[in-house]
Design a protein around this motif. Sequence first.
Motif, PDB file in Angstrom:
ATOM      1  N   MET A  90       4.469   3.416   3.498  1.00 10.81           N
ATOM      2  CA  MET A  90       3.206   3.241   4.232  1.00 10.81           C
ATOM      3  C   MET A  90       2.697   1.816   3.997  1.00 10.81           C
ATOM      4  O   MET A  90       2.590   1.364   2.861  1.00 10.81           O
ATOM      5  N   VAL A  91       2.390   1.111   5.085  1.00 11.43           N
ATOM      6  CA  VAL A  91       1.957  -0.285   4.981  1.00 11.43           C
ATOM      7  C   VAL A  91       0.618  -0.385   4.258  1.00 11.43           C
ATOM      8  O   VAL A  91       0.437  -1.215   3.368  1.00 11.43           O
ATOM      9  N   PHE A  92      -0.331   0.449   4.627  1.00 14.13           N
ATOM     10  CA  PHE A  92      -1.645   0.429   3.997  1.00 14.13           C
ATOM     11  C   PHE A  92      -1.851   1.704   3.198  1.00 14.13           C
ATOM     12  O   PHE A  92      -1.546   2.804   3.663  1.00 14.13           O
ATOM     13  N   GLY A  93      -2.406   1.542   1.988  1.00 14.21           N
ATOM     14  CA  GLY A  93      -2.640   2.690   1.139  1.00 14.21           C
ATOM     15  C   GLY A  93      -3.964   3.364   1.436  1.00 14.21           C
ATOM     16  O   GLY A  93      -4.718   2.954   2.324  1.00 14.21           O
ATOM     17  N   LEU A  94      -4.259   4.401   0.662  1.00 16.52           N
ATOM     18  CA  LEU A  94      -5.498   5.166   0.836  1.00 16.52           C
ATOM     19  C   LEU A  94      -6.723   4.272   0.682  1.00 16.52           C
ATOM     20  O   LEU A  94      -7.731   4.463   1.370  1.00 16.52           O
ATOM     21  N   GLY A 116       3.708  -8.423  10.044  1.00 15.49           N
ATOM     22  CA  GLY A 116       4.342  -9.091   8.910  1.00 15.49           C
ATOM     23  C   GLY A 116       4.670  -8.133   7.785  1.00 15.49           C
ATOM     24  O   GLY A 116       5.756  -8.199   7.189  1.00 15.49           O
ATOM     25  N   LEU A 117       3.753  -7.220   7.472  1.00 18.75           N
ATOM     26  CA  LEU A 117       4.001  -6.261   6.411  1.00 18.75           C
ATOM     27  C   LEU A 117       5.098  -5.274   6.800  1.00 18.75           C
ATOM     28  O   LEU A 117       5.921  -4.885   5.962  1.00 18.75           O
ATOM     29  N   ILE A 118       5.118  -4.875   8.057  1.00 15.36           N
ATOM     30  CA  ILE A 118       6.172  -3.962   8.532  1.00 15.36           C
ATOM     31  C   ILE A 118       7.541  -4.615   8.373  1.00 15.36           C
ATOM     32  O   ILE A 118       8.483  -4.033   7.836  1.00 15.36           O
ATOM     33  N   ILE A 119       7.663  -5.847   8.841  1.00 12.93           N
ATOM     34  CA  ILE A 119       8.934  -6.567   8.744  1.00 12.93           C
ATOM     35  C   ILE A 119       9.306  -6.787   7.277  1.00 12.93           C
ATOM     36  O   ILE A 119      10.459  -6.620   6.877  1.00 12.93           O
ATOM     37  N   GLY A 120       8.300  -7.123   6.484  1.00 11.72           N
ATOM     38  CA  GLY A 120       8.554  -7.366   5.071  1.00 11.72           C
ATOM     39  C   GLY A 120       9.075  -6.136   4.364  1.00 11.72           C
ATOM     40  O   GLY A 120      10.035  -6.206   3.600  1.00 11.72           O
ATOM     41  N   PHE A 121       8.478  -4.972   4.641  1.00 15.57           N
ATOM     42  CA  PHE A 121       8.898  -3.743   3.994  1.00 15.57           C
ATOM     43  C   PHE A 121      10.261  -3.277   4.518  1.00 15.57           C
ATOM     44  O   PHE A 121      11.070  -2.733   3.781  1.00 15.57           O
ATOM     45  N   ALA A 122      10.497  -3.517   5.824  1.00 15.88           N
ATOM     46  CA  ALA A 122      11.741  -3.041   6.423  1.00 15.88           C
ATOM     47  C   ALA A 122      12.935  -3.889   6.025  1.00 15.88           C
ATOM     48  O   ALA A 122      14.020  -3.376   5.774  1.00 15.88           O
ATOM     49  N   ARG A 155      12.634  -6.903   3.836  1.00 14.29           N
ATOM     50  CA  ARG A 155      12.431  -7.715   2.641  1.00 14.29           C
ATOM     51  C   ARG A 155      12.760  -9.187   2.900  1.00 14.29           C
ATOM     52  O   ARG A 155      13.387  -9.863   2.095  1.00 14.29           O
ATOM     53  N   THR A 156      12.364  -9.664   4.072  1.00 18.81           N
ATOM     54  CA  THR A 156      12.641 -11.054   4.434  1.00 18.81           C
ATOM     55  C   THR A 156      11.388 -11.897   4.292  1.00 18.81           C
ATOM     56  O   THR A 156      10.275 -11.377   4.263  1.00 18.81           O
ATOM     57  N   GLY A 157      11.564 -13.202   4.221  1.00 15.44           N
ATOM     58  CA  GLY A 157      10.428 -14.102   4.108  1.00 15.44           C
ATOM     59  C   GLY A 157       9.637 -14.213   5.391  1.00 15.44           C
ATOM     60  O   GLY A 157       8.466 -14.587   5.365  1.00 15.44           O
ATOM     61  N   ILE A 158      10.259 -13.884   6.527  1.00 16.31           N
ATOM     62  CA  ILE A 158       9.578 -13.998   7.820  1.00 16.31           C
ATOM     63  C   ILE A 158       8.334 -13.124   7.855  1.00 16.31           C
ATOM     64  O   ILE A 158       7.267 -13.543   8.308  1.00 16.31           O
ATOM     65  N   GLY A 159       8.460 -11.895   7.367  1.00 18.95           N
ATOM     66  CA  GLY A 159       7.335 -10.977   7.371  1.00 18.95           C
ATOM     67  C   GLY A 159       6.169 -11.505   6.555  1.00 18.95           C
ATOM     68  O   GLY A 159       5.011 -11.415   6.973  1.00 18.95           O
ATOM     69  N   PHE A 160       6.485 -12.085   5.412  1.00 15.34           N
ATOM     70  CA  PHE A 160       5.440 -12.625   4.540  1.00 15.34           C
ATOM     71  C   PHE A 160       4.681 -13.748   5.239  1.00 15.34           C
ATOM     72  O   PHE A 160       3.450 -13.793   5.205  1.00 15.34           O
ATOM     73  N   TYR A 161       5.399 -14.637   5.895  1.00 16.96           N
ATOM     74  CA  TYR A 161       4.745 -15.781   6.531  1.00 16.96           C
ATOM     75  C   TYR A 161       3.961 -15.365   7.780  1.00 16.96           C
ATOM     76  O   TYR A 161       2.936 -15.973   8.108  1.00 16.96           O
TER      77      TYR A 161
END
Length: 235
Positions: free
Chosen positions: A1-5, A138-144, A146-152
């Motif tokens: 889950m991208v965002f927590g409770l 960005g968070l979706i890509i990062g979690f899926a 684990r690339t730097g693109i999502g972070f940026y």
Amino acid sequence: MVFGLEYYVLIGVIALASWAVSARLKAKFEEYSKIHLRNGMSGAEIAEAMLADHGIYDVRVISTEGRLTDHYNPADKTVNLSAAVYSERNAAAAAVAAHEVGHAVQHAKAYAMLQLRSSLVPMVNVSSQLSQWLIFLGLIIGFAARTGIGFYLALAGLALMAITVAFSFITLPVEYDASNRALAWLKNKNMLSQQEYAGAEDALKWAARTYVVAAIGSLAMLLYMAMRILGSRRN
């Protein structure tokens, strides 16, 4: 889950605070709408008198649809008053009308914070629409992946969100200054009785608090997103 409770709790708290202040504001305006002005002037007449006293003759006072939709438009130099404020003759209408003319006075005097706020409007129109989408993507890509693109991507969204937050805080002195100008004029020109003035002052205080809640809420969301994005980078 991208965002927590905690994200949804934060959203709920911000929404609840905003609702509570807005409800209180509406109640205050209902209360002070029952205090009729001894001078019998409508909101429109109050606005026109304040403009004239400040030597401003190129600003029109017009009626607009809705409730609490009053605003000053620097683009076409119009003081837009909701139907109730435009035609009613009470403390609440006087307060709102004078406040909006306060913005016109700021414009005429080239008030620095208003100029800064106006210069940010085009950027905020973009940032408010794109920031959360970029963060979410960005968070979706990062979690899926684990690339730097999502972070940026998320970081770019965070930067855009910061512009919106800055805009919210710049709005505070603009709104408080407009209220101070309004109240000073109403008092100095002896436009209101003591009871009427007290009502106008209280109404404007609650109107300003809606902007305070919005600014604090936007900052809280920015800080949450920053921790979420930086936290995802460390994982």
